[in-house]
Motif scaffolding. Sequence first.
Motif, mmCIF file in Angstrom:
data_model
loop_
_atom_site.group_PDB
_atom_site.id
_atom_site.type_symbol
_atom_site.label_atom_id
_atom_site.label_comp_id
_atom_site.label_asym_id
_atom_site.label_seq_id
_atom_site.Cartn_x
_atom_site.Cartn_y
_atom_site.Cartn_z
ATOM 1 N N ASN A 185 0.827 -1.215 0.000
ATOM 2 C CA ASN A 185 0.000 0.000 0.000
ATOM 3 C C ASN A 185 0.856 1.258 0.000
ATOM 4 N N LEU A 186 1.877 1.266 0.865
ATOM 5 C CA LEU A 186 2.733 2.443 0.969
ATOM 6 C C LEU A 186 3.489 2.688 -0.328
ATOM 7 N N LEU A 187 4.020 1.632 -0.920
ATOM 8 C CA LEU A 187 4.864 1.802 -2.096
ATOM 9 C C LEU A 187 4.066 1.936 -3.386
ATOM 10 N N SER A 188 2.794 1.609 -3.349
ATOM 11 C CA SER A 188 1.963 1.931 -4.511
ATOM 12 C C SER A 188 1.601 3.409 -4.503
ATOM 13 N N ALA A 189 1.470 3.973 -3.295
ATOM 14 C CA ALA A 189 1.171 5.403 -3.181
ATOM 15 C C ALA A 189 2.414 6.250 -3.428
ATOM 16 N N HIS A 190 3.562 5.745 -2.984
ATOM 17 C CA HIS A 190 4.821 6.488 -3.143
ATOM 18 C C HIS A 190 5.888 5.520 -3.673
ATOM 19 N N PRO A 191 5.864 5.234 -4.981
ATOM 20 C CA PRO A 191 6.773 4.239 -5.552
ATOM 21 C C PRO A 191 8.241 4.656 -5.432
ATOM 22 N N ILE A 192 9.096 3.643 -5.374
ATOM 23 C CA ILE A 192 10.539 3.877 -5.383
ATOM 24 C C ILE A 192 11.090 3.313 -6.690
ATOM 25 N N THR A 193 11.419 4.184 -7.601
ATOM 26 C CA THR A 193 11.969 3.758 -8.896
ATOM 27 C C THR A 193 13.434 4.151 -9.040
ATOM 28 N N THR A 194 13.889 5.090 -8.193
ATOM 29 C CA THR A 194 15.295 5.483 -8.148
ATOM 30 C C THR A 194 15.692 5.664 -6.694
ATOM 31 N N LEU A 195 16.989 5.738 -6.450
ATOM 32 C CA LEU A 195 17.458 5.945 -5.078
ATOM 33 C C LEU A 195 16.970 7.267 -4.509
ATOM 34 N N ASP A 196 16.780 8.249 -5.360
ATOM 35 C CA ASP A 196 16.286 9.543 -4.875
ATOM 36 C C ASP A 196 14.900 9.428 -4.254
ATOM 37 N N ASP A 197 14.125 8.426 -4.705
ATOM 38 C CA ASP A 197 12.769 8.261 -4.174
ATOM 39 C C ASP A 197 12.765 7.805 -2.718
ATOM 40 N N LEU A 198 13.908 7.353 -2.220
ATOM 41 C CA LEU A 198 13.982 6.950 -0.814
ATOM 42 C C LEU A 198 13.685 8.121 0.119
ATOM 43 N N PHE B 79 12.390 5.740 7.646
ATOM 44 C CA PHE B 79 13.078 4.483 7.919
ATOM 45 C C PHE B 79 12.870 4.116 9.381
ATOM 46 N N ILE B 80 12.539 2.857 9.630
ATOM 47 C CA ILE B 80 12.170 2.401 10.970
ATOM 48 C C ILE B 80 13.427 1.974 11.731
ATOM 49 N N PRO B 81 13.756 2.661 12.836
ATOM 50 C CA PRO B 81 14.991 2.364 13.569
ATOM 51 C C PRO B 81 14.958 0.996 14.254
ATOM 52 N N HIS B 82 16.116 0.366 14.290
ATOM 53 C CA HIS B 82 16.306 -0.880 15.044
ATOM 54 C C HIS B 82 17.187 -0.520 16.230
ATOM 55 N N ILE B 83 16.620 -0.432 17.426
ATOM 56 C CA ILE B 83 17.311 0.216 18.536
ATOM 57 C C ILE B 83 18.494 -0.576 19.088
ATOM 58 N N THR B 84 18.518 -1.904 18.917
ATOM 59 C CA THR B 84 19.643 -2.674 19.453
ATOM 60 C C THR B 84 20.792 -2.774 18.449
ATOM 61 N N ARG B 85 20.509 -2.449 17.196
ATOM 62 C CA ARG B 85 21.564 -2.467 16.170
ATOM 63 C C ARG B 85 21.383 -1.229 15.294
ATOM 64 N N SER B 86 21.578 -0.085 15.907
ATOM 65 C CA SER B 86 21.305 1.185 15.234
ATOM 66 C C SER B 86 22.239 1.447 14.065
ATOM 67 N N VAL C 269 5.883 -1.845 9.528
ATOM 68 C CA VAL C 269 5.844 -1.796 8.057
ATOM 69 C C VAL C 269 4.440 -2.087 7.557
ATOM 70 N N LYS C 270 3.820 -3.114 8.110
ATOM 71 C CA LYS C 270 2.472 -3.480 7.678
ATOM 72 C C LYS C 270 1.473 -2.350 7.944
ATOM 73 N N ASN C 271 1.766 -1.512 8.934
ATOM 74 C CA ASN C 271 0.899 -0.374 9.241
ATOM 75 C C ASN C 271 1.249 0.862 8.426
ATOM 76 N N ASN C 272 2.094 0.674 7.415
ATOM 77 C CA ASN C 272 2.424 1.744 6.456
ATOM 78 C C ASN C 272 3.175 2.911 7.082
ATOM 79 N N THR C 273 3.966 2.619 8.136
ATOM 80 C CA THR C 273 4.671 3.715 8.808
ATOM 81 C C THR C 273 6.033 4.005 8.194
ATOM 82 N N GLY C 274 6.576 3.091 7.393
ATOM 83 C CA GLY C 274 7.880 3.341 6.797
ATOM 84 C C GLY C 274 8.512 2.073 6.262
ATOM 85 N N LEU C 275 9.817 2.173 5.997
ATOM 86 C CA LEU C 275 10.599 1.068 5.455
ATOM 87 C C LEU C 275 11.455 0.463 6.557
ATOM 88 N N ALA C 276 11.695 -0.837 6.461
ATOM 89 C CA ALA C 276 12.507 -1.517 7.470
ATOM 90 C C ALA C 276 13.477 -2.471 6.802
#
Length: 301
Positions: free
Chosen positions: A175-188, A193-200, A233-240
């Motif tokens: 859902n997230l990527l159909s609304a905001h597709p990533i076709t180039t690195l600039d689209d990032l 981006f969803i932080p991983h707190i134990t391996r930041s 991710v499933k809740n469309n909050t960002g990329l992981a």
Amino acid sequence: MLSGSTLPSIKALRTFVSVAHNLSFSKAAQELCVTQGAVSKQIAALEQQLGQALFERHIDGITLTQMGEQYLPSILEALETVQSATARLKQLEDDEEVVNLDVTPSFASLWLIDALARYQREHEGIRFNIKTGDGPIRGLNTKSDIIIRCLPISAHYENSTLLTGENLLLVGSANLLSAHPITTLDDLTLHRFIPHITRSHLWEQFREQSSPKTPMTFYEVGFEHFFMSLEAVKNNTGLALVPDFMVAPLVAAKQLINPLNLNLSSQYGYYAFTPNHRLSTRRVYEFNHWLQQEFTASTKQ
């Protein structure tokens, strides 16, 4: 120790608990599938045995006495202990048919549970007990037959087998990527981006490898485990970043998208540790061998 004749029966104690919860003899009788007279008789006998009144009788109902209120918590705990011990005993089979696993939470929830269903279809009669843990192994004097941890790649872990190196996929919801597709690195830059707190450091590694010039905006909530990041991710909050073998079915089903096939080799790996005294046990050897085959097969796909 008190003799049997001085101890209340389990039936009397269960009746006491039911009456205390319902504050009604009639409702307790319905709950226990007995007559109201039988309930009254059990409570009267219990009070006589204890030499204490457990309930105060009123015209409009009953209440616990002070002694009854003190007695109830201990009886609840004791009955739960008896119930748990009985359940464990009933479920107990030959130890040769039980495999005790201690694995990381994400490995359990995102891969192992489904994998065990496949294993048990091929190996009838084997039972598993699973508990979760994380971090380094501090000795192998443990009740677990196999311990699985994600650790930095090293050739110096004793009693271990490397199941797979950790390859992290960049994933977002369909859902997230159909609304905001990533076709180039600039689209990032359109995404958080969803932080991983134990391996930041993972995101910094990812940026250095894949898009060193791309600024990154982080989601305001960090998570300890991959299964938590995946829910975000499933809740469309960002990329992981999530291990490939944990999300492969979701990517194949197109519920998740791995844009531009971006990934990161984290220099970590999933290791299976087995105590020396369990290495020769048939059930442990067979499952350990099956685990290695599963990851070898998935690597070749």
